[in-house]
Design an enzyme around this catalytic site. Structure first.
Site, short mmCIF file in Angstrom:
data_model
loop_
_atom_site.label_atom_id
_atom_site.label_comp_id
_atom_site.label_asym_id
_atom_site.label_seq_id
_atom_site.Cartn_x
_atom_site.Cartn_y
_atom_site.Cartn_z
CE LYS A 283 -4.99 2.97 13.99
NZ LYS A 283 -4.48 2.16 15.07
CB THR A 284 3.50 3.20 9.39
OG1 THR A 284 4.43 2.83 10.42
CG2 THR A 284 3.03 4.62 9.62
CD GLN B 189 -2.74 -1.30 2.44
OE1 GLN B 189 -3.17 -0.35 3.08
NE2 GLN B 189 -2.94 -2.55 2.86
CB CYS C 219 0.20 6.01 5.95
SG CYS C 219 1.62 7.02 5.45
CB CYS D 31 5.89 7.60 7.09
SG CYS D 31 5.20 8.16 5.56
CG ASP E 59 -2.91 -0.37 9.46
OD1 ASP E 59 -1.83 0.04 9.90
OD2 ASP E 59 -3.17 -0.44 8.24
CB ALA F 76 7.78 1.77 9.29
C1 LIG Z 1 -2.06 5.53 0.81
C2 LIG Z 1 -1.25 4.78 1.81
C3 LIG Z 1 0.10 5.13 1.99
C4 LIG Z 1 0.86 4.46 2.93
N1 LIG Z 1 2.18 4.80 3.06
C5 LIG Z 1 2.97 4.15 3.94
C6 LIG Z 1 4.36 4.44 4.04
O1 LIG Z 1 4.88 5.27 3.32
N2 LIG Z 1 5.09 3.76 4.96
C7 LIG Z 1 4.51 2.82 5.78
O2 LIG Z 1 5.24 2.23 6.59
N3 LIG Z 1 3.18 2.51 5.70
C8 LIG Z 1 2.41 3.14 4.81
N4 LIG Z 1 1.08 2.82 4.69
C9 LIG Z 1 0.44 1.97 5.73
C10 LIG Z 1 0.64 0.47 5.56
O3 LIG Z 1 0.31 0.06 4.26
C11 LIG Z 1 -0.25 -0.24 6.57
O4 LIG Z 1 0.06 0.27 7.86
C12 LIG Z 1 -0.08 -1.74 6.58
O5 LIG Z 1 -0.35 -2.29 5.32
C13 LIG Z 1 -1.00 -2.37 7.61
O6 LIG Z 1 -0.88 -3.75 7.61
P1 LIG Z 1 -2.03 -4.68 8.25
O7 LIG Z 1 -1.54 -6.07 8.12
O8 LIG Z 1 -2.40 -4.17 9.58
O9 LIG Z 1 -3.27 -4.44 7.31
P2 LIG Z 1 -3.40 -4.82 5.77
O10 LIG Z 1 -2.06 -4.91 5.14
O11 LIG Z 1 -4.38 -3.87 5.21
O12 LIG Z 1 -3.96 -6.30 5.77
C14 LIG Z 1 -5.16 -6.67 6.41
C15 LIG Z 1 -5.55 -8.04 5.89
O13 LIG Z 1 -6.63 -8.52 6.71
C16 LIG Z 1 -7.59 -9.09 5.86
N5 LIG Z 1 -8.91 -9.06 6.50
C17 LIG Z 1 -9.72 -8.00 6.71
N6 LIG Z 1 -10.88 -8.39 7.25
C18 LIG Z 1 -10.79 -9.73 7.40
C19 LIG Z 1 -11.69 -10.73 7.87
N7 LIG Z 1 -12.92 -10.42 8.29
N8 LIG Z 1 -11.27 -12.02 7.86
C20 LIG Z 1 -10.04 -12.36 7.40
N9 LIG Z 1 -9.16 -11.46 6.93
C21 LIG Z 1 -9.54 -10.16 6.92
C22 LIG Z 1 -7.56 -8.27 4.58
O14 LIG Z 1 -8.09 -9.01 3.50
C23 LIG Z 1 -6.06 -8.00 4.44
O15 LIG Z 1 -5.43 -8.99 3.66
C24 LIG Z 1 0.29 3.43 3.73
C25 LIG Z 1 -1.05 3.07 3.51
C26 LIG Z 1 -1.81 3.72 2.57
C27 LIG Z 1 -3.25 3.30 2.34
#
Ligand SMILES: Cc1cc2nc3c(=O)[nH]c(=O)nc-3n(C[C@H](O)[C@H](O)[C@H](O)COP(=O)(O)OP(=O)(O)OC[C@H]3O[C@@H](n4cnc5c(N)ncnc54)[C@H](O)[C@@H]3O)c2cc1C
Length: 446
Positions: free
Chosen positions: A350-351, A83, A209, A385, A342, A353
Protein backbone atom coordinates in the site's frame (compact mmCIF):
# COMPACT_ATOMS: atom_id res chain seq x y z
CA UNK A 1 11.18 26.19 10.36
CA UNK A 2 9.90 26.38 6.81
CA UNK A 3 10.71 25.27 3.31
CA UNK A 4 14.41 24.48 3.05
CA UNK A 5 16.42 25.96 0.22
CA UNK A 6 19.09 23.99 -1.60
CA UNK A 7 22.78 24.81 -1.42
CA UNK A 8 25.03 24.10 -4.41
CA UNK A 9 26.47 21.10 -2.54
CA UNK A 10 22.95 19.78 -1.95
CA UNK A 11 22.19 20.19 -5.61
CA UNK A 12 25.28 18.24 -6.66
CA UNK A 13 24.40 15.39 -4.32
CA UNK A 14 20.91 15.48 -5.62
CA UNK A 15 22.14 15.16 -9.19
CA UNK A 16 23.79 11.89 -8.20
CA UNK A 17 20.71 10.77 -6.35
CA UNK A 18 18.47 11.75 -9.22
CA UNK A 19 20.45 9.45 -11.47
CA UNK A 20 20.20 6.64 -8.96
CA UNK A 21 16.68 7.55 -8.14
CA UNK A 22 15.49 7.34 -11.70
CA UNK A 23 16.18 3.62 -11.46
CA UNK A 24 15.18 3.18 -7.87
CA UNK A 25 13.55 4.85 -4.88
CA UNK A 26 10.00 4.63 -6.11
CA UNK A 27 11.03 1.08 -6.95
CA UNK A 28 13.56 -0.44 -9.28
CA UNK A 29 12.08 -0.96 -12.74
CA UNK A 30 9.80 -3.97 -12.81
CA UNK A 31 10.77 -6.97 -14.85
CA UNK A 32 7.71 -6.47 -17.02
CA UNK A 33 7.94 -5.30 -20.64
CA UNK A 34 9.04 -1.75 -21.38
CA UNK A 35 7.26 0.64 -23.72
CA UNK A 36 10.07 0.24 -26.26
CA UNK A 37 9.15 -3.38 -26.90
CA UNK A 38 6.85 -4.54 -29.69
CA UNK A 39 3.22 -3.54 -29.37
CA UNK A 40 0.47 -6.11 -28.98
CA UNK A 41 -2.35 -6.30 -31.50
CA UNK A 42 -4.72 -7.72 -28.87
CA UNK A 43 -8.25 -6.29 -28.96
CA UNK A 44 -10.85 -5.65 -26.32
CA UNK A 45 -12.47 -2.83 -24.39
CA UNK A 46 -10.53 -2.08 -21.20
CA UNK A 47 -12.19 -0.09 -18.43
CA UNK A 48 -10.13 1.27 -15.53
CA UNK A 49 -11.88 2.34 -12.31
CA UNK A 50 -9.89 5.14 -10.65
CA UNK A 51 -7.63 7.85 -12.04
CA UNK A 52 -5.26 7.87 -9.08
CA UNK A 53 -1.62 6.79 -9.00
CA UNK A 54 -2.42 3.23 -10.08
CA UNK A 55 -5.15 3.92 -12.65
CA UNK A 56 -3.23 6.62 -14.52
CA UNK A 57 0.05 4.68 -14.58
CA UNK A 58 -1.49 1.48 -15.90
CA UNK A 59 -3.56 3.40 -18.46
CA UNK A 60 -0.44 5.09 -19.80
CA UNK A 61 1.49 1.82 -20.01
CA UNK A 62 -1.33 -0.08 -21.76
CA UNK A 63 -1.89 2.80 -24.13
CA UNK A 64 1.73 2.44 -25.25
CA UNK A 65 1.80 -1.34 -25.39
CA UNK A 66 -1.35 -1.92 -27.45
CA UNK A 67 -1.41 -1.02 -31.14
CA UNK A 68 -5.20 -0.39 -31.08
CA UNK A 69 -5.93 0.56 -27.48
CA UNK A 70 -9.56 0.91 -26.43
CA UNK A 71 -9.26 2.25 -22.87
CA UNK A 72 -11.78 4.11 -20.72
CA UNK A 73 -11.02 5.57 -17.29
CA UNK A 74 -13.93 6.19 -14.91
CA UNK A 75 -13.35 8.74 -12.10
CA UNK A 76 -14.95 12.12 -11.38
CA UNK A 77 -11.87 13.55 -9.63
CA UNK A 78 -10.32 16.46 -11.51
CA UNK A 79 -7.34 17.36 -9.29
CA UNK A 80 -4.64 14.79 -8.70
CA UNK A 81 -2.92 14.72 -5.30
CA UNK A 82 0.65 13.49 -4.86
CA UNK A 83 -0.23 12.14 -1.40
CA UNK A 84 3.32 11.37 -0.18
CA UNK A 85 3.73 15.14 0.16
CA UNK A 86 1.11 15.37 2.91
CA UNK A 87 3.70 14.45 5.53
CA UNK A 88 5.99 17.21 4.29
CA UNK A 89 3.17 19.76 4.44
CA UNK A 90 2.34 18.70 8.00
CA UNK A 91 5.99 19.27 8.93
CA UNK A 92 6.13 22.72 7.32
CA UNK A 93 8.53 21.64 4.57
CA UNK A 94 6.14 22.08 1.61
CA UNK A 95 3.24 24.37 0.83
CA UNK A 96 -0.38 23.35 0.31
CA UNK A 97 -0.23 23.64 -3.49
CA UNK A 98 2.85 21.43 -3.86
CA UNK A 99 1.12 18.05 -4.41
CA UNK A 100 -1.53 19.20 -6.89
CA UNK A 101 -1.80 18.77 -10.68
CA UNK A 102 -4.85 18.66 -13.00
CA UNK A 103 -5.89 15.07 -13.73
CA UNK A 104 -6.66 16.07 -17.32
CA UNK A 105 -2.93 16.51 -17.97
CA UNK A 106 -2.31 12.85 -17.13
CA UNK A 107 -5.14 11.13 -18.99
CA UNK A 108 -3.17 9.57 -21.88
CA UNK A 109 -3.98 10.77 -25.39
CA UNK A 110 -6.74 8.66 -26.95
CA UNK A 111 -7.96 7.30 -23.62
CA UNK A 112 -11.61 8.10 -22.88
CA UNK A 113 -12.36 9.67 -19.52
CA UNK A 114 -15.83 9.26 -17.99
CA UNK A 115 -16.00 11.88 -15.24
CA UNK A 116 -18.41 9.97 -13.02
CA UNK A 117 -18.03 7.76 -9.95
CA UNK A 118 -18.75 4.05 -10.08
CA UNK A 119 -21.70 2.94 -7.98
CA UNK A 120 -21.72 -0.80 -8.61
CA UNK A 121 -19.91 -3.46 -10.57
CA UNK A 122 -21.36 -6.72 -11.86
CA UNK A 123 -18.42 -8.94 -12.80
CA UNK A 124 -20.74 -11.74 -14.02
CA UNK A 125 -22.32 -9.39 -16.58
CA UNK A 126 -19.11 -7.44 -17.38
CA UNK A 127 -20.81 -4.15 -16.55
CA UNK A 128 -20.59 -1.31 -14.09
CA UNK A 129 -22.96 1.51 -13.28
CA UNK A 130 -22.21 5.08 -12.28
CA UNK A 131 -23.90 7.34 -9.76
CA UNK A 132 -25.46 9.17 -12.72
CA UNK A 133 -27.21 5.93 -13.69
CA UNK A 134 -25.08 5.15 -16.73
CA UNK A 135 -24.08 1.57 -17.53
CA UNK A 136 -20.64 0.87 -18.94
CA UNK A 137 -19.70 -2.49 -20.42
CA UNK A 138 -16.19 -3.90 -20.65
CA UNK A 139 -14.24 -6.89 -21.88
CA UNK A 140 -11.45 -6.35 -19.36
CA UNK A 141 -11.63 -4.43 -16.10
CA UNK A 142 -8.87 -2.90 -13.98
CA UNK A 143 -9.91 -1.97 -10.46
CA UNK A 144 -7.88 0.87 -8.89
CA UNK A 145 -10.08 3.08 -6.68
CA UNK A 146 -7.67 3.31 -3.75
CA UNK A 147 -9.09 3.30 -0.23
CA UNK A 148 -11.84 5.13 1.63
CA UNK A 149 -10.95 6.99 4.84
CA UNK A 150 -13.37 5.91 7.57
CA UNK A 151 -13.08 8.73 10.13
CA UNK A 152 -16.75 8.14 10.96
CA UNK A 153 -15.87 4.76 12.47
CA UNK A 154 -14.26 6.61 15.39
CA UNK A 155 -17.04 7.87 17.64
CA UNK A 156 -16.99 11.64 18.05
CA UNK A 157 -14.73 12.23 15.07
CA UNK A 158 -17.22 14.19 12.98
CA UNK A 159 -16.16 16.32 9.98
CA UNK A 160 -16.79 19.41 12.16
CA UNK A 161 -14.42 18.13 14.85
CA UNK A 162 -11.77 17.34 12.26
CA UNK A 163 -12.06 20.78 10.69
CA UNK A 164 -11.97 22.75 13.94
CA UNK A 165 -8.88 24.33 15.45
CA UNK A 166 -8.78 21.92 18.41
CA UNK A 167 -5.55 19.92 18.17
CA UNK A 168 -7.39 16.93 16.65
CA UNK A 169 -5.64 16.35 13.35
CA UNK A 170 -4.94 13.97 10.49
CA UNK A 171 -2.29 14.00 7.80
CA UNK A 172 -4.43 11.76 5.58
CA UNK A 173 -6.07 14.69 3.78
CA UNK A 174 -4.51 17.79 2.28
CA UNK A 175 -6.52 20.13 4.52
CA UNK A 176 -5.65 17.97 7.51
CA UNK A 177 -1.94 18.23 6.72
CA UNK A 178 -2.15 22.01 6.62
CA UNK A 179 -3.91 22.05 10.01
CA UNK A 180 -1.40 19.53 11.40
CA UNK A 181 1.44 21.97 10.65
CA UNK A 182 -0.45 24.67 12.46
CA UNK A 183 -0.92 22.35 15.44
CA UNK A 184 2.76 21.42 15.56
CA UNK A 185 3.71 25.07 15.84
CA UNK A 186 1.07 25.58 18.55
CA UNK A 187 2.38 22.50 20.39
CA UNK A 188 5.87 24.00 20.50
CA UNK A 189 4.47 27.30 21.73
CA UNK A 190 2.35 25.65 24.43
CA UNK A 191 5.27 23.51 25.60
CA UNK A 192 7.20 26.64 26.49
CA UNK A 193 4.99 27.07 29.56
CA UNK A 194 3.40 23.71 30.34
CA UNK A 195 3.56 19.94 29.97
CA UNK A 196 1.90 18.71 26.78
CA UNK A 197 0.63 15.29 25.69
CA UNK A 198 0.51 14.45 21.98
CA UNK A 199 -0.89 11.11 20.78
CA UNK A 200 -0.22 9.61 17.35
CA UNK A 201 -2.74 6.93 16.44
CA UNK A 202 -2.57 4.09 13.90
CA UNK A 203 -5.70 2.17 12.75
CA UNK A 204 -6.48 -1.53 13.10
CA UNK A 205 -7.23 -1.87 9.37
CA UNK A 206 -4.90 -1.98 6.39
CA UNK A 207 -3.51 1.51 5.78
CA UNK A 208 -1.78 3.25 2.90
CA UNK A 209 1.80 4.13 3.73
CA UNK A 210 2.06 2.22 6.99
CA UNK A 211 4.96 4.44 8.03
CA UNK A 212 3.15 7.78 7.69
CA UNK A 213 2.03 8.13 11.34
CA UNK A 214 5.55 7.36 12.56
CA UNK A 215 7.03 9.84 10.07
CA UNK A 216 5.03 12.78 11.39
CA UNK A 217 5.68 11.60 14.95
CA UNK A 218 9.46 11.54 14.45
CA UNK A 219 9.43 14.86 12.60
CA UNK A 220 7.37 16.40 15.40
CA UNK A 221 9.90 15.10 17.93
CA UNK A 222 12.74 16.70 15.99
CA UNK A 223 10.83 19.96 15.57
CA UNK A 224 10.16 20.20 19.31
CA UNK A 225 13.77 19.36 20.13
CA UNK A 226 15.00 22.10 17.80
CA UNK A 227 12.50 24.49 19.41
CA UNK A 228 14.07 23.66 22.80
CA UNK A 229 10.85 22.31 24.35
CA UNK A 230 11.15 18.56 23.82
CA UNK A 231 11.36 17.67 27.51
CA UNK A 232 7.93 19.21 28.08
CA UNK A 233 6.12 17.00 25.57
CA UNK A 234 5.00 13.40 26.08
CA UNK A 235 5.00 12.01 22.52
CA UNK A 236 3.19 8.69 22.28
CA UNK A 237 2.42 6.27 19.45
CA UNK A 238 -0.86 4.41 20.09
CA UNK A 239 -1.09 1.36 17.84
CA UNK A 240 -3.09 -1.84 17.40
CA UNK A 241 0.11 -3.51 16.17
CA UNK A 242 2.12 -5.67 18.52
CA UNK A 243 5.34 -3.91 17.56
CA UNK A 244 6.64 -0.84 15.77
CA UNK A 245 7.16 -2.26 12.27
CA UNK A 246 6.02 -5.43 10.53
CA UNK A 247 9.44 -6.19 9.04
CA UNK A 248 11.92 -7.51 11.61
CA UNK A 249 14.94 -5.60 10.29
CA UNK A 250 13.20 -2.24 10.44
CA UNK A 251 11.40 -3.02 13.68
CA UNK A 252 14.79 -3.20 15.41
CA UNK A 253 15.82 0.10 13.79
CA UNK A 254 12.69 1.87 15.01
CA UNK A 255 12.91 0.33 18.47
CA UNK A 256 16.31 1.93 18.78
CA UNK A 257 15.19 5.31 17.43
CA UNK A 258 12.15 5.43 19.73
CA UNK A 259 14.20 4.43 22.77
CA UNK A 260 17.04 6.86 22.10
CA UNK A 261 14.68 9.75 21.45
CA UNK A 262 12.35 8.85 24.34
CA UNK A 263 9.25 8.44 22.20
CA UNK A 264 6.69 6.33 24.05
CA UNK A 265 4.67 3.61 22.34
CA UNK A 266 1.66 1.62 23.47
CA UNK A 267 0.62 -1.53 21.58
CA UNK A 268 -2.40 -3.80 20.95
CA UNK A 269 -4.92 -0.97 21.45
CA UNK A 270 -7.43 0.58 19.06
CA UNK A 271 -8.88 4.08 19.14
CA UNK A 272 -12.62 3.82 19.75
CA UNK A 273 -13.77 7.38 20.37
CA UNK A 274 -12.65 10.96 20.79
CA UNK A 275 -14.25 13.54 23.08
CA UNK A 276 -13.29 16.87 21.55
CA UNK A 277 -14.66 18.89 24.47
CA UNK A 278 -12.98 16.92 27.26
CA UNK A 279 -9.91 16.26 25.10
CA UNK A 280 -9.83 12.59 25.91
CA UNK A 281 -9.53 9.56 23.67
CA UNK A 282 -10.85 6.08 24.49
CA UNK A 283 -8.77 3.07 23.50
CA UNK A 284 -9.84 -0.58 23.63
CA UNK A 285 -7.60 -3.55 24.32
CA UNK A 286 -7.96 -6.79 22.40
CA UNK A 287 -9.94 -8.30 25.32
CA UNK A 288 -12.54 -5.50 25.09
CA UNK A 289 -11.45 -3.56 28.18
CA UNK A 290 -10.84 0.14 27.63
CA UNK A 291 -9.10 3.17 29.09
CA UNK A 292 -9.29 6.92 28.50
CA UNK A 293 -6.26 9.05 27.78
CA UNK A 294 -6.18 12.85 28.04
CA UNK A 295 -4.43 14.71 25.25
CA UNK A 296 -3.59 18.21 24.14
CA UNK A 297 -2.99 17.11 20.55
CA UNK A 298 -3.96 13.94 18.73
CA UNK A 299 -2.85 12.95 15.24
CA UNK A 300 -5.18 10.32 13.77
CA UNK A 301 -4.59 7.94 10.88
CA UNK A 302 -8.13 6.73 10.14
CA UNK A 303 -9.41 3.17 9.63
CA UNK A 304 -9.46 2.38 5.91
CA UNK A 305 -11.61 0.21 3.65
CA UNK A 306 -12.41 0.13 -0.05
CA UNK A 307 -15.13 2.23 -1.76
CA UNK A 308 -18.61 0.75 -1.45
CA UNK A 309 -18.98 -0.43 -5.05
CA UNK A 310 -15.96 -2.70 -4.49
CA UNK A 311 -16.62 -3.64 -0.86
CA UNK A 312 -20.12 -4.82 -1.79
CA UNK A 313 -19.13 -6.67 -4.94
CA UNK A 314 -18.14 -10.33 -5.34
CA UNK A 315 -14.60 -9.07 -6.01
CA UNK A 316 -14.03 -8.17 -2.35
CA UNK A 317 -12.62 -10.26 0.48
CA UNK A 318 -14.26 -10.12 3.94
CA UNK A 319 -12.11 -7.09 4.84
CA UNK A 320 -13.45 -5.20 1.75
CA UNK A 321 -10.09 -5.30 -0.11
CA UNK A 322 -10.06 -6.91 -3.56
CA UNK A 323 -9.12 -10.58 -3.79
CA UNK A 324 -6.28 -10.96 -6.28
CA UNK A 325 -3.47 -13.40 -6.82
CA UNK A 326 -0.68 -11.67 -4.90
CA UNK A 327 1.81 -12.24 -7.72
CA UNK A 328 -0.16 -11.81 -10.98
CA UNK A 329 -2.69 -9.31 -9.52
CA UNK A 330 -5.48 -11.07 -11.41
CA UNK A 331 -8.86 -11.38 -9.69
CA UNK A 332 -9.11 -14.71 -7.92
CA UNK A 333 -12.51 -15.42 -9.50
CA UNK A 334 -12.69 -13.41 -12.73
CA UNK A 335 -9.80 -13.87 -15.18
CA UNK A 336 -10.72 -10.74 -17.18
CA UNK A 337 -10.36 -8.53 -14.09
CA UNK A 338 -7.16 -7.23 -12.46
CA UNK A 339 -6.59 -4.99 -9.45
CA UNK A 340 -3.76 -2.82 -8.24
CA UNK A 341 -2.89 -0.03 -5.83
CA UNK A 342 -4.16 0.44 -2.30
CA UNK A 343 -7.44 -1.44 -2.94
CA UNK A 344 -5.98 -4.95 -3.29
CA UNK A 345 -5.70 -7.56 -0.57
CA UNK A 346 -2.01 -8.38 -1.04
CA UNK A 347 0.03 -8.89 2.17
CA UNK A 348 2.15 -5.81 1.40
CA UNK A 349 1.93 -3.06 -1.20
CA UNK A 350 0.00 0.00 0.00
CA UNK A 351 2.48 2.63 -1.20
CA UNK A 352 2.95 4.63 -4.38
CA UNK A 353 6.29 2.86 -4.74
CA UNK A 354 4.48 -0.49 -4.80
CA UNK A 355 2.38 0.75 -7.71
CA UNK A 356 5.54 1.42 -9.64
CA UNK A 357 6.07 -2.36 -9.61
CA UNK A 358 2.42 -3.32 -9.85
CA UNK A 359 1.40 -1.41 -12.94
CA UNK A 360 3.85 -2.97 -15.43
CA UNK A 361 2.88 -6.37 -13.99
CA UNK A 362 -0.82 -5.73 -14.58
CA UNK A 363 -0.21 -4.32 -18.06
CA UNK A 364 1.86 -7.30 -19.12
CA UNK A 365 -0.47 -9.88 -17.57
CA UNK A 366 -3.61 -8.25 -18.96
CA UNK A 367 -2.14 -8.33 -22.46
CA UNK A 368 -1.16 -11.98 -21.95
CA UNK A 369 -4.73 -12.69 -20.88
CA UNK A 370 -6.08 -10.89 -23.97
CA UNK A 371 -3.74 -12.90 -26.19
CA UNK A 372 -4.58 -16.19 -24.48
CA UNK A 373 -1.05 -16.68 -23.12
CA UNK A 374 -0.08 -17.72 -19.57
CA UNK A 375 0.47 -14.83 -17.14
CA UNK A 376 4.18 -14.52 -16.48
CA UNK A 377 4.78 -11.15 -14.83
CA UNK A 378 4.96 -11.29 -11.04
CA UNK A 379 4.68 -8.58 -8.41
CA UNK A 380 7.13 -9.43 -5.63
CA UNK A 381 5.41 -7.43 -2.87
CA UNK A 382 7.78 -4.48 -3.30
CA UNK A 383 6.86 -1.82 -0.76
CA UNK A 384 8.97 1.24 -0.12
CA UNK A 385 8.98 4.57 1.58
CA UNK A 386 11.60 7.10 2.60
CA UNK A 387 10.81 7.09 6.33
CA UNK A 388 11.56 10.61 7.48
CA UNK A 389 13.23 10.17 10.84
CA UNK A 390 14.04 13.85 11.40
CA UNK A 391 14.48 17.04 9.38
CA UNK A 392 17.23 16.31 6.83
CA UNK A 393 17.31 12.55 7.47
CA UNK A 394 15.46 9.50 6.23
CA UNK A 395 15.77 5.72 6.10
CA UNK A 396 14.89 4.17 2.76
CA UNK A 397 12.64 1.31 3.80
CA UNK A 398 12.27 -1.24 0.98
CA UNK A 399 10.98 -4.78 1.30
CA UNK A 400 8.88 -7.45 -0.41
CA UNK A 401 6.87 -10.56 0.44
CA UNK A 402 8.37 -12.69 3.20
CA UNK A 403 10.55 -15.68 2.44
CA UNK A 404 8.89 -19.13 2.74
CA UNK A 405 10.52 -19.52 6.18
CA UNK A 406 8.92 -16.24 7.33
CA UNK A 407 12.11 -14.19 7.26
CA UNK A 408 12.37 -10.67 5.79
CA UNK A 409 12.93 -9.94 2.11
CA UNK A 410 14.78 -6.64 1.86
CA UNK A 411 14.82 -5.12 -1.63
CA UNK A 412 17.29 -2.24 -1.41
CA UNK A 413 17.67 -0.13 -4.54
CA UNK A 414 20.97 1.35 -3.41
CA UNK A 415 24.27 -0.36 -2.56
CA UNK A 416 24.10 1.14 0.95
CA UNK A 417 23.22 -0.14 4.40
CA UNK A 418 19.38 0.07 4.20
CA UNK A 419 18.93 0.63 7.93
CA UNK A 420 20.97 3.83 8.21
CA UNK A 421 19.54 7.36 8.36
CA UNK A 422 20.84 9.44 5.42
CA UNK A 423 20.55 13.03 4.33
CA UNK A 424 20.58 11.88 0.71
CA UNK A 425 17.25 10.06 1.18
CA UNK A 426 15.76 13.19 2.68
CA UNK A 427 16.77 15.09 -0.45
CA UNK A 428 15.33 12.37 -2.61
CA UNK A 429 12.01 12.61 -0.80
CA UNK A 430 11.85 16.39 -0.63
CA UNK A 431 13.05 17.18 -4.14
CA UNK A 432 13.30 14.27 -6.56
CA UNK A 433 10.34 11.96 -5.97
CA UNK A 434 7.47 14.24 -6.98
CA UNK A 435 8.90 14.98 -10.46
CA UNK A 436 9.67 11.28 -10.88
CA UNK A 437 6.10 10.47 -9.91
CA UNK A 438 4.41 12.92 -12.26
CA UNK A 439 6.82 12.82 -15.18
CA UNK A 440 7.77 9.13 -14.96
CA UNK A 441 5.26 6.93 -13.23
CA UNK A 442 1.99 8.59 -14.19
CA UNK A 443 3.14 8.65 -17.81
CA UNK A 444 3.87 4.93 -17.69
CA UNK A 445 7.61 5.34 -18.22
CA UNK A 446 9.09 4.58 -14.82
C1 LIG B 1 -0.06 10.74 4.38
C2 LIG B 1 0.37 9.83 3.29
C3 LIG B 1 1.75 9.63 3.07
C4 LIG B 1 2.17 8.78 2.08
N1 LIG B 1 3.52 8.62 1.87
C5 LIG B 1 3.97 7.82 0.89
C6 LIG B 1 5.37 7.71 0.61
O1 LIG B 1 6.18 8.35 1.25
N2 LIG B 1 5.76 6.87 -0.37
C7 LIG B 1 4.84 6.15 -1.10
O2 LIG B 1 5.26 5.41 -2.01
N3 LIG B 1 3.50 6.24 -0.88
C8 LIG B 1 3.05 7.06 0.09
N4 LIG B 1 1.70 7.19 0.31
C9 LIG B 1 0.76 6.24 -0.34
C10 LIG B 1 0.38 6.57 -1.77
O3 LIG B 1 -0.05 7.90 -1.89
C11 LIG B 1 -0.75 5.62 -2.18
O4 LIG B 1 -0.30 4.30 -1.96
C12 LIG B 1 -1.16 5.78 -3.63
O5 LIG B 1 -1.58 7.08 -3.90
C13 LIG B 1 -2.28 4.80 -3.95
O6 LIG B 1 -2.69 4.95 -5.28
P1 LIG B 1 -4.12 4.40 -5.76
O7 LIG B 1 -4.20 4.67 -7.20
O8 LIG B 1 -4.31 3.01 -5.28
O9 LIG B 1 -5.15 5.29 -4.97
P2 LIG B 1 -5.38 6.86 -5.12
O10 LIG B 1 -4.15 7.51 -5.65
O11 LIG B 1 -5.90 7.31 -3.82
O12 LIG B 1 -6.45 7.01 -6.27
C14 LIG B 1 -7.72 6.40 -6.21
C15 LIG B 1 -8.59 7.05 -7.27
O13 LIG B 1 -9.79 6.27 -7.39
C16 LIG B 1 -10.87 7.16 -7.45
N5 LIG B 1 -12.10 6.51 -6.99
C17 LIG B 1 -12.45 6.18 -5.72
N6 LIG B 1 -13.69 5.68 -5.70
C18 LIG B 1 -14.12 5.66 -6.98
C19 LIG B 1 -15.35 5.29 -7.60
N7 LIG B 1 -16.37 4.82 -6.90
N8 LIG B 1 -15.45 5.43 -8.94
C20 LIG B 1 -14.42 5.94 -9.69
N9 LIG B 1 -13.25 6.32 -9.15
C21 LIG B 1 -13.11 6.19 -7.81
C22 LIG B 1 -10.49 8.35 -6.59
O14 LIG B 1 -11.23 9.50 -6.96
C23 LIG B 1 -9.01 8.48 -6.89
O15 LIG B 1 -8.77 9.36 -7.96
C24 LIG B 1 1.23 8.08 1.27
C25 LIG B 1 -0.14 8.32 1.47
C26 LIG B 1 -0.57 9.18 2.45
C27 LIG B 1 -2.05 9.43 2.63
Amino acid sequence: MSVHTLSRRDALKLGLLGTLGSAAALGTPASAATPAEAKSGANGKIVIIGAGSAGLAVAARLNRQLSHPDITIVDATTIHHYQPAYTLIAAGVKEEEYPLEPNADYIPRGVKWVQEMVQSVDPDANTLTTHQGNTITYDYLIVAPGVKLDYHKIEGLTPEVLEADNGIDTIYTLEGSVRSWDSLQKMAEMAKTQKVTALFVEPATGMKCAGATKKILMLSEDYLRRAGVRENVDLRLMTPAGRLFGVDTYNSVFEEIFTTREINHEHNITLQSVDAEAKTARFVHEDGTHFDRAFDFIQITPPQSTPEFLAQSPLAAHNTFMKVDQYTLQSEDYPNIFGLGDCVNTPFGKTGASIRKMYPTVAENLIAQMEGRPLQAKYDGYTACPLLTRYHNAIMVEFGYRQPDGSDTLLPSFPLNPTKERWAFWLLKVIALKPMYYKGMLRGYA
